[in-house]
Scaffold this motif. Structure first.
Motif, PDB file in Angstrom:
ATOM      1  N   VAL A 141       0.981  -1.289   0.038  1.00  0.00           N
ATOM      2  CA  VAL A 141       0.014   0.046  -0.168  1.00  0.00           C
ATOM      3  C   VAL A 141       0.878   1.481  -0.004  1.00  0.00           C
ATOM      4  CG1 VAL A 141      -1.435   1.416   1.468  1.00  0.00           C
ATOM      5  CG2 VAL A 141      -1.921  -1.040   1.006  1.00  0.00           C
ATOM      6  N   ILE A 142       1.844   1.167   0.896  1.00  0.00           N
ATOM      7  CA  ILE A 142       2.671   2.538   0.947  1.00  0.00           C
ATOM      8  C   ILE A 142       3.438   2.545  -0.438  1.00  0.00           C
ATOM      9  CG2 ILE A 142       4.797   3.414   2.215  1.00  0.00           C
ATOM     10  CD1 ILE A 142       3.850   2.101   4.632  1.00  0.00           C
ATOM     11  N   ALA A 143       3.882   1.684  -0.780  1.00  0.00           N
ATOM     12  CA  ALA A 143       5.128   1.314  -1.986  1.00  0.00           C
ATOM     13  C   ALA A 143       4.383   1.953  -3.345  1.00  0.00           C
ATOM     14  CB  ALA A 143       5.609   0.270  -2.074  1.00  0.00           C
ATOM     15  N   PHE A 144       3.071   1.393  -3.456  1.00  0.00           N
ATOM     16  CA  PHE A 144       2.436   1.230  -4.689  1.00  0.00           C
ATOM     17  C   PHE A 144       0.947   1.879  -4.812  1.00  0.00           C
ATOM     18  CE2 PHE A 144       4.619  -2.653  -4.451  1.00  0.00           C
ATOM     19  CZ  PHE A 144       5.786  -2.448  -5.325  1.00  0.00           C
ATOM     20  N   LYS A 145       0.544   2.309  -3.820  1.00  0.00           N
ATOM     21  CA  LYS A 145      -0.879   2.907  -3.824  1.00  0.00           C
ATOM     22  C   LYS A 145      -0.824   4.434  -3.552  1.00  0.00           C
ATOM     23  CE  LYS A 145      -3.840  -0.906  -2.909  1.00  0.00           C
ATOM     24  NZ  LYS A 145      -5.055  -1.404  -2.237  1.00  0.00           N
ATOM     25  N   GLU A 149      -6.008   6.193  -2.308  1.00  0.00           N
ATOM     26  CA  GLU A 149      -6.459   4.875  -2.382  1.00  0.00           C
ATOM     27  C   GLU A 149      -6.241   3.967  -0.890  1.00  0.00           C
ATOM     28  OE1 GLU A 149      -5.459   2.743  -6.530  1.00  0.00           O
ATOM     29  OE2 GLU A 149      -3.791   3.789  -5.587  1.00  0.00           O
ATOM     30  N   ARG A 150      -5.139   4.634  -0.216  1.00  0.00           N
ATOM     31  CA  ARG A 150      -4.759   4.242   1.053  1.00  0.00           C
ATOM     32  C   ARG A 150      -5.916   4.713   2.132  1.00  0.00           C
ATOM     33  NH1 ARG A 150       0.978   6.562   2.800  1.00  0.00           N
ATOM     34  NH2 ARG A 150       0.551   5.214   4.889  1.00  0.00           N
ATOM     35  N   LEU A 151      -6.518   5.836   1.702  1.00  0.00           N
ATOM     36  CA  LEU A 151      -7.609   6.319   2.787  1.00  0.00           C
ATOM     37  C   LEU A 151      -8.690   5.528   2.641  1.00  0.00           C
ATOM     38  CD1 LEU A 151      -8.815   8.445   4.557  1.00  0.00           C
ATOM     39  CD2 LEU A 151      -9.292   9.862   2.748  1.00  0.00           C
ATOM     40  N   LEU A 152      -9.165   5.068   1.329  1.00  0.00           N
ATOM     41  CA  LEU A 152     -10.297   4.318   1.252  1.00  0.00           C
ATOM     42  C   LEU A 152     -10.026   3.022   1.932  1.00  0.00           C
ATOM     43  CD1 LEU A 152     -11.303   4.842  -2.511  1.00  0.00           C
ATOM     44  CD2 LEU A 152     -12.574   5.499  -0.528  1.00  0.00           C
ATOM     45  N   GLU A 153      -8.821   2.364   1.848  1.00  0.00           N
ATOM     46  CA  GLU A 153      -8.613   1.181   2.505  1.00  0.00           C
ATOM     47  C   GLU A 153      -8.807   1.260   4.030  1.00  0.00           C
ATOM     48  OE1 GLU A 153      -7.996  -1.901   1.104  1.00  0.00           O
ATOM     49  OE2 GLU A 153      -8.358  -1.472  -0.533  1.00  0.00           O
ATOM     50  N   TYR A 154      -8.254   2.457   4.342  1.00  0.00           N
ATOM     51  CA  TYR A 154      -8.414   2.579   5.853  1.00  0.00           C
ATOM     52  C   TYR A 154      -9.649   2.777   6.351  1.00  0.00           C
ATOM     53  CZ  TYR A 154      -7.613   5.492  10.176  1.00  0.00           C
ATOM     54  OH  TYR A 154      -7.933   5.893  11.497  1.00  0.00           O
ATOM     55  N   LEU A 155     -10.803   3.517   5.501  1.00  0.00           N
ATOM     56  CA  LEU A 155     -11.884   3.658   6.034  1.00  0.00           C
ATOM     57  C   LEU A 155     -12.733   2.419   5.876  1.00  0.00           C
ATOM     58  CD1 LEU A 155     -13.022   7.126   4.129  1.00  0.00           C
ATOM     59  CD2 LEU A 155     -12.525   6.684   6.545  1.00  0.00           C
ATOM     60  N   LEU A 178      -1.970   6.852   8.904  1.00  0.00           N
ATOM     61  CA  LEU A 178      -1.475   6.885   7.423  1.00  0.00           C
ATOM     62  C   LEU A 178      -0.208   7.813   7.349  1.00  0.00           C
ATOM     63  CD1 LEU A 178      -4.983   7.343   5.636  1.00  0.00           C
ATOM     64  CD2 LEU A 178      -3.680   5.180   6.109  1.00  0.00           C
ATOM     65  N   HIS A 179       0.178   8.335   8.309  1.00  0.00           N
ATOM     66  CA  HIS A 179       1.551   8.815   8.247  1.00  0.00           C
ATOM     67  C   HIS A 179       1.479   9.844   7.127  1.00  0.00           C
ATOM     68  CE1 HIS A 179       5.943   9.203   8.675  1.00  0.00           C
ATOM     69  NE2 HIS A 179       6.148   8.143   9.679  1.00  0.00           N
ATOM     70  N   THR A 180       0.861  10.826   7.481  1.00  0.00           N
ATOM     71  CA  THR A 180       0.903  12.183   6.386  1.00  0.00           C
ATOM     72  C   THR A 180       0.037  13.253   7.015  1.00  0.00           C
ATOM     73  OG1 THR A 180      -0.042  12.509   4.290  1.00  0.00           O
ATOM     74  CG2 THR A 180      -1.493  11.413   5.614  1.00  0.00           C
ATOM     75  N   SER A 181      -0.186  14.017   6.332  1.00  0.00           N
ATOM     76  CA  SER A 181      -0.431  15.396   7.171  1.00  0.00           C
ATOM     77  C   SER A 181      -2.111  15.584   7.192  1.00  0.00           C
ATOM     78  CB  SER A 181      -0.063  16.826   6.243  1.00  0.00           C
ATOM     79  OG  SER A 181      -0.797  17.001   5.401  1.00  0.00           O
ATOM     80  N   ARG A 182      -2.445  16.345   8.158  1.00  0.00           N
ATOM     81  CA  ARG A 182      -3.867  16.696   8.329  1.00  0.00           C
ATOM     82  C   ARG A 182      -4.568  17.275   7.334  1.00  0.00           C
ATOM     83  NH1 ARG A 182      -7.116  20.488   9.335  1.00  0.00           N
ATOM     84  NH2 ARG A 182      -5.351  21.817   9.615  1.00  0.00           N
ATOM     85  N   VAL A 183      -3.691  18.297   6.615  1.00  0.00           N
ATOM     86  CA  VAL A 183      -4.323  19.169   5.470  1.00  0.00           C
ATOM     87  C   VAL A 183      -4.481  17.954   4.246  1.00  0.00           C
ATOM     88  CG1 VAL A 183      -3.656  20.870   3.678  1.00  0.00           C
ATOM     89  CG2 VAL A 183      -3.054  20.908   6.221  1.00  0.00           C
ATOM     90  N   VAL A 184      -3.825  16.972   4.193  1.00  0.00           N
ATOM     91  CA  VAL A 184      -4.039  16.000   3.019  1.00  0.00           C
ATOM     92  C   VAL A 184      -5.296  15.310   3.235  1.00  0.00           C
ATOM     93  CG1 VAL A 184      -2.841  14.041   2.001  1.00  0.00           C
ATOM     94  CG2 VAL A 184      -1.482  16.100   2.562  1.00  0.00           C
TER      95      VAL A 184
END
Length: 211
Positions: A141-145, A149-155, A178-184
């Motif tokens: 997921v981290i490498a290829f998505k 798409e990662r957010l949808l999998e998370y939900l 998800l190791h990203t920013s709140r803004v994203v």
């Protein structure tokens, strides 16, 4: 305790092993959101889940967290097993995803049962295999998505532990996982709301439809 253990593990363990678990195990209730394990902590017992769910996270040097996998009832944590058997400090953080009930098994019994009960040995090995598959999925997921798409999998994963299609997490909490920013995350959630997939509420997300 016997009824709960038999309900979740009778199809896996022999009767004698079930009896031993009841004799030496300690029943523990953990409220939603409680931190059950910290990075750097020595582990003296392993959990067998009876109800609820636990999320397992990894933390980098800057304090950012990455969600690795969930543990559900009838399961255990292979990374906890590894720490127990090798007497290592924990490299993960464990947090109750919902109100959770579990039985804690002393480390001494874990090693004894590996040679004494075939079902226990198979359970431990299967736990390792299942967690490894999930970790490989996280890497993919981290490498290829992309992040959407990662957010949808998370939900989708979060919905598994929701009884009313309401995900009670803030944008910042999702960003941490998800190791990203709140803004994203906020931007992507707004897009999903615009497309009719979700409805955003204060500190929660109502899922309407996700493929």
């Amino acid at each position: 305790m016997r009824e709960l253990i038999e309900e979740n593990y009778a199809h896996i363990f022999e009767k004698d092993l079930i009896t031993e678990i009841i004799e030496v195990g300690t029943l523990k209730d953990v409220p939603k959101g409680a931190e059950m394990m910290q990075i750097g902590q020595y582990i003296k017992s392993m959990p067998l889940l009876l109800n609820g769910a636990i999320k397992i996270l990894r933390e980098d040097n800057d304090g950012f967290e990455l969600l690795l996998y969930y543990i559900e009832k009838g399961e255990t944590c292979s990374m906890t097993l590894n720490c127990c058997l090798n007497q290592k400090r924990s490299e993960i953080k464990a947090i109750a995803e919902k109100d959770t009930e579990l039985v804690m098994v002393p480390i001494q019994k874990m090693e004894e049962w590996m040679g004494k009960y075939r079902s226990w040995r198979n359970f431990v090995l299967n736990s390792y295999n299942e967690r490894m598959d999930e970790l490989l999925e996280v890497v993919d997921v981290i490498a290829f998505k992309k992040m959407d798409e990662r957010l949808l999998e998370y939900l989708k994963n979060k919905l598994r532990y929701s009884e009313d299609k309401i995900i009670k997490n803030t944008h910042q909490e999702i960003a941490y996982d998800l190791h990203t920013s709140r803004v994203v995350i906020s931007r992507l959630l707004k897009t999903l709301e615009k497309n009719g997939n979700i409805i955003l509420h204060r500190n929660s997300i109502e899922v309407v439809h996700i493929n």
